[in-house]
Design a protein around this motif. Structure first.
Motif, short mmCIF file in Angstrom:
data_model
loop_
_atom_site.label_atom_id
_atom_site.label_comp_id
_atom_site.label_asym_id
_atom_site.label_seq_id
_atom_site.Cartn_x
_atom_site.Cartn_y
_atom_site.Cartn_z
N ILE A 38 0.86 -1.19 0.00
CA ILE A 38 0.00 0.00 0.00
C ILE A 38 0.89 1.24 0.00
CG2 ILE A 38 -1.69 1.34 1.31
CD1 ILE A 38 -2.80 -1.24 2.38
N PRO A 39 0.66 2.19 -0.90
CA PRO A 39 1.49 3.41 -0.94
C PRO A 39 1.45 4.15 0.39
CG PRO A 39 0.12 3.23 -2.89
CD PRO A 39 -0.38 2.19 -1.94
N PHE A 40 2.58 4.68 0.79
CA PHE A 40 2.68 5.43 2.03
C PHE A 40 2.43 6.92 1.78
CE2 PHE A 40 6.77 5.29 -0.01
CZ PHE A 40 7.22 6.59 0.08
N ASP A 41 2.15 7.65 2.84
CA ASP A 41 2.03 9.11 2.77
C ASP A 41 3.21 9.74 3.48
OD1 ASP A 41 -0.34 9.24 1.34
OD2 ASP A 41 -1.59 9.10 3.14
N ARG A 42 3.73 10.80 2.91
CA ARG A 42 4.91 11.45 3.46
C ARG A 42 4.55 12.83 4.02
NH1 ARG A 42 10.24 10.46 2.51
NH2 ARG A 42 9.81 9.14 0.71
N VAL A 43 5.09 13.13 5.19
CA VAL A 43 4.91 14.43 5.83
C VAL A 43 6.09 15.31 5.48
CG1 VAL A 43 4.58 15.66 8.01
CG2 VAL A 43 3.75 13.32 7.77
N LYS A 44 5.83 16.56 5.14
CA LYS A 44 6.91 17.49 4.80
C LYS A 44 7.09 18.53 5.90
CE LYS A 44 6.42 17.10 -0.24
NZ LYS A 44 6.21 17.83 -1.50
N ILE A 45 8.35 18.76 6.25
CA ILE A 45 8.68 19.83 7.19
C ILE A 45 8.87 21.11 6.38
CG2 ILE A 45 10.41 20.68 8.82
CD1 ILE A 45 10.97 17.80 9.58
N GLU A 54 3.11 19.70 6.30
CA GLU A 54 2.28 19.53 5.10
C GLU A 54 2.02 18.04 4.91
OE1 GLU A 54 3.04 19.75 0.41
OE2 GLU A 54 3.31 21.69 1.42
N LEU A 55 0.73 17.67 4.82
CA LEU A 55 0.34 16.28 4.64
C LEU A 55 -0.48 16.12 3.37
CD1 LEU A 55 0.10 17.08 7.89
CD2 LEU A 55 -0.61 14.71 8.08
N PRO A 56 -0.50 14.92 2.79
CA PRO A 56 -1.35 14.69 1.62
C PRO A 56 -2.82 14.82 1.99
CG PRO A 56 0.31 12.98 1.84
CD PRO A 56 0.33 13.75 3.12
N GLY A 57 -3.62 15.37 1.09
CA GLY A 57 -5.06 15.49 1.31
C GLY A 57 -5.80 14.29 0.74
N PRO A 148 1.24 3.94 7.90
CA PRO A 148 2.00 4.97 8.62
C PRO A 148 2.43 6.13 7.74
CG PRO A 148 3.39 3.07 8.16
CD PRO A 148 1.99 2.67 7.78
N LEU A 149 2.49 7.30 8.35
CA LEU A 149 3.09 8.46 7.72
C LEU A 149 4.60 8.34 7.85
CD1 LEU A 149 0.91 11.35 9.21
CD2 LEU A 149 0.78 10.46 6.88
N ILE A 150 5.32 8.89 6.88
CA ILE A 150 6.78 8.89 6.96
C ILE A 150 7.25 10.34 7.08
CG2 ILE A 150 8.93 8.37 5.79
CD1 ILE A 150 7.67 6.00 4.54
N LEU A 151 7.97 10.60 8.16
CA LEU A 151 8.53 11.92 8.42
C LEU A 151 10.05 11.80 8.41
CD1 LEU A 151 8.25 14.91 9.39
CD2 LEU A 151 8.19 14.00 11.73
N SER A 152 10.71 12.52 7.52
CA SER A 152 12.17 12.48 7.42
C SER A 152 12.77 13.65 8.20
CB SER A 152 12.61 12.55 5.95
OG SER A 152 12.19 11.39 5.26
N LEU A 153 13.47 13.32 9.28
CA LEU A 153 14.03 14.35 10.15
C LEU A 153 15.43 14.73 9.70
CD1 LEU A 153 13.09 12.97 13.68
CD2 LEU A 153 11.80 14.57 12.27
N PRO A 154 15.71 16.02 9.56
CA PRO A 154 17.08 16.47 9.27
C PRO A 154 17.94 16.35 10.52
CG PRO A 154 15.66 18.36 9.63
CD PRO A 154 14.77 17.16 9.65
N PRO A 155 19.27 16.41 10.39
CA PRO A 155 20.16 16.28 11.55
C PRO A 155 19.86 17.27 12.68
CG PRO A 155 21.42 16.07 9.54
CD PRO A 155 20.04 16.47 9.12
N THR A 156 19.38 18.46 12.33
CA THR A 156 19.11 19.47 13.35
C THR A 156 17.96 19.09 14.28
OG1 THR A 156 17.90 20.60 11.58
CG2 THR A 156 20.06 21.47 12.18
N SER A 157 17.18 18.07 13.94
CA SER A 157 16.06 17.64 14.79
C SER A 157 16.39 16.41 15.63
CB SER A 157 14.83 17.32 13.93
OG SER A 157 14.22 18.48 13.42
#
Length: 269
Positions: A38-45, A54-57, A148-157
């Motif tokens: 099943i395709p995942f949804d990605r969260v954008k910072i 920002e999340l997919p609608g 699940p949503l996928i959130l990619s955290l940068p090193p600063t987080s």
């Protein structure tokens, strides 16, 4: 067009946990045969210090915004990728990639390389930060959604995630998949005066025993299916200034807190 998503307080008993199990698992197995997972949804910072994710609608080209994410962190892992030609935000595959932040695989030769000693994974290897791009993927199960949503955290987080997992989860006797977590955004400024967004984590509630059984099973599913999702441009939304500001990550993909910090984190080297 982006729509605002209302945030409400929630407890574990009120949390509508939906996982891929039972009749739904059978339906997925039958209907998705030959189509893959099943395709995942990605969260954008957001960039520029924005305070809403920002999340997919519901529609293909629609997005929603949310100032907080509440759910269960099923899994998380470091991801590295290196492009021989300077990364410009295209959809080209990386020349070397790692799905555990420890061993990278050269796309052309198949050679396995150590991320720790790789010259492209050292600071200043591209003049400002690292030539190899590092992030930490977080897989979060939200209310009413079995994917699940996928959130990619940068090193600063990562320092803040590390602090949360250490002090608010593990030292309280829990695992991430046994609790509800809230993730929000805070505005920060780099040494060069660049404003950016970093994540903040908070403990919400402990899951019920029945919910824990469900999330533990989902955790294994995520580790087996979703960890090897292709790396793309949405994984790397930070600026070079943020990259240069980030403390060095350790072998587990987490931040090493600079000496003199007032934070006592049990996972420091």
């Amino acid at each position: 067009m982006a729509k605002a998503k209302n945030e409400v307080a929630v407890t574990a008993k009120e949390f509508n946990l939906v996982t891929i199990s039972g009749d739904l698992a059978e339906a997925v197995k039958e209907e998705m045969d030959g189509l893959g997972a099943i395709p995942f949804d990605r969260v954008k910072i957001p960039s520029g210090g924005g305070l809403a994710f920002e999340l997919p609608g519901e529609e293909e080209d629609e997005t929603e915004s949310a100032t907080e994410l509440i759910g269960v962190i099923l899994d998380h892992n470091p991801v590295n990728a290196y492009w021989a030609n300077k990364f410009a935000g295209g959809n080209e595959q990386p020349d070397c990639s790692s799905f555990d932040g420890k061993q990278g695989v050269d796309r052309l030769t198949g050679e396995i390389k150590s991320c720790e000693t790789c010259p492209y994974n050292q600071f200043n290897s591209d003049g400002t930060g690292k030539a190899c791009k590092n992030v930490h993927r977080v897989f979060m199960l939200q209310e009413g959604n079995p994917v699940p949503l996928i959130l990619s955290l940068p090193p600063t987080s990562l320092k803040y995630m590390r602090n949360y997992i250490a002090k608010r989860v593990l030292l309280k006797g829990f695992r991430c998949w046994q609790v509800l977590t809230k993730i929000t955004l805070k505005k920060e400024k780099s040494k060069d005066g660049i404003t950016y967004s970093r994540t903040a984590f908070a403990f919400v509630d402990k899951l019920t025993p029945e919910q824990e059984k469900q999330t533990e099973a989902m955790r294994e599913l995520v580790k087996n299916i979703y960890r090897n999702i292709n790396i793309d441009t949405d994984d790397y939304s930070r600026t070079p200034a943020e990259d240069a500001d980030a403390p060095k990550a350790d072998a587990e993909g987490f931040m090493q807190v600079p000496e003199g910090t007032d934070e006592e984190l049990p996972f420091n080297n």
